[in-house]
Design a protein around this motif. Structure first.
Motif, mmCIF file in Angstrom:
data_model
loop_
_atom_site.group_PDB
_atom_site.id
_atom_site.type_symbol
_atom_site.label_atom_id
_atom_site.label_comp_id
_atom_site.label_asym_id
_atom_site.label_seq_id
_atom_site.Cartn_x
_atom_site.Cartn_y
_atom_site.Cartn_z
ATOM 1 N N LEU A 17 0.837 -1.185 0.000
ATOM 2 C CA LEU A 17 0.000 0.000 0.000
ATOM 3 C C LEU A 17 0.880 1.246 0.000
ATOM 4 O O LEU A 17 0.651 2.184 -0.766
ATOM 5 N N ALA A 18 1.899 1.260 0.858
ATOM 6 C CA ALA A 18 2.780 2.431 0.933
ATOM 7 C C ALA A 18 4.171 2.022 1.401
ATOM 8 O O ALA A 18 4.333 1.051 2.135
ATOM 9 N N PHE A 19 5.147 2.816 0.958
ATOM 10 C CA PHE A 19 6.521 2.626 1.390
ATOM 11 C C PHE A 19 7.109 3.971 1.777
ATOM 12 O O PHE A 19 6.956 4.964 1.075
ATOM 13 N N THR A 54 19.428 1.496 1.767
ATOM 14 C CA THR A 54 20.272 1.971 0.676
ATOM 15 C C THR A 54 19.386 2.587 -0.396
ATOM 16 O O THR A 54 18.179 2.311 -0.456
ATOM 17 N N TYR A 55 19.989 3.395 -1.251
ATOM 18 C CA TYR A 55 19.217 4.020 -2.321
ATOM 19 C C TYR A 55 18.601 2.949 -3.232
ATOM 20 O O TYR A 55 17.427 3.044 -3.610
ATOM 21 N N GLY A 56 19.353 1.915 -3.551
ATOM 22 C CA GLY A 56 18.840 0.834 -4.398
ATOM 23 C C GLY A 56 17.653 0.131 -3.770
ATOM 24 O O GLY A 56 16.653 -0.148 -4.435
ATOM 25 N N GLU A 57 17.751 -0.159 -2.472
ATOM 26 C CA GLU A 57 16.645 -0.802 -1.761
ATOM 27 C C GLU A 57 15.428 0.124 -1.721
ATOM 28 O O GLU A 57 14.288 -0.306 -1.877
ATOM 29 N N MET A 58 15.683 1.412 -1.512
ATOM 30 C CA MET A 58 14.586 2.370 -1.492
ATOM 31 C C MET A 58 13.842 2.357 -2.827
ATOM 32 O O MET A 58 12.617 2.257 -2.873
ATOM 33 N N MET A 59 14.585 2.427 -3.917
ATOM 34 C CA MET A 59 13.937 2.494 -5.224
ATOM 35 C C MET A 59 13.226 1.180 -5.581
ATOM 36 O O MET A 59 12.178 1.199 -6.227
ATOM 37 N N ARG A 60 13.750 0.038 -5.154
ATOM 38 C CA ARG A 60 13.049 -1.235 -5.373
ATOM 39 C C ARG A 60 11.719 -1.249 -4.627
ATOM 40 O O ARG A 60 10.697 -1.683 -5.155
#
Length: 168
Positions: A17-19, A54-60
């Motif tokens: 639903l949200a991150f 991490t930025y990568g984890e955030m964007m995933r």
């Protein structure tokens, strides 16, 4: 290639639903929304809230979420606003201030505007009442206003016209 279409092309199934990711340091009442978000939603399976990733984890995670809460940063919104929109996540803007280019962009068509940090605990209820598919479909309407070309191939399709209107 069309940067707007490419940006929203992330069409994977959005099951969350949200991150939200981000903590910030609580100083003089600043970052209160982030702290409340982490405290209230840390254990909910539908709303993922993490202090640091991490930025990568955030964007995933952004690519797997329907909605992405945004709290003020260096302005009443933050650079995260553009990042989540480019990834196809509908921004949820917690601010009583107007988002950028509000004179020319109808933010209610592609985002959720929440006027008070006091409503962070009501986030799930607020989001479940939103027309997600409609908001997501309208995201490309705003991306040109938030994009700036640095090459010499200007075609009138980035934020420059919006900046001129705002300055006028």
């Amino acid at each position: 290639p069309n940067h707007t279409a490419d940006a929203v092309e992330v069409q994977r199934k959005r099951e969350m639903l949200a991150f939200f990711a981000g903590a910030g340091e609580l100083r003089n009442g600043k970052r209160q929304g982030r702290q409340t978000m982490l405290r209230v939603w840390a254990k909910d399976p539908d709303i993922i809230a993490r202090p640091r990733v991490t930025y990568g984890e955030m964007m995933r995670n952004v690519a797997g979420a329907k909605f992405c809460p945004i709290f003020g940063g260096n302005s009443p919104w933050s650079t995260r606003l553009v990042e989540v929109m480019m990834a196809g996540c509908v921004p949820v803007i917690f601010s009583s201030w107007l988002p950028p280019f509000s004179r020319v962009l109808d933010w209610k068509r592609f985002s959720v505007l929440v006027p008070s940090l006091d409503l962070v605990p009501d986030l799930k209820r607020i989001l479940e009442q939103q027309p997600y598919e409609q908001l997501k479909a309208n995201l490309p309407l705003a991306l040109d206003a938030l994009w700036f070309r640095t090459d010499s191939k200007y075609q009138g399709d980035d934020m420059l016209p919006f900046l001129l209107v705002e300055m006028y």
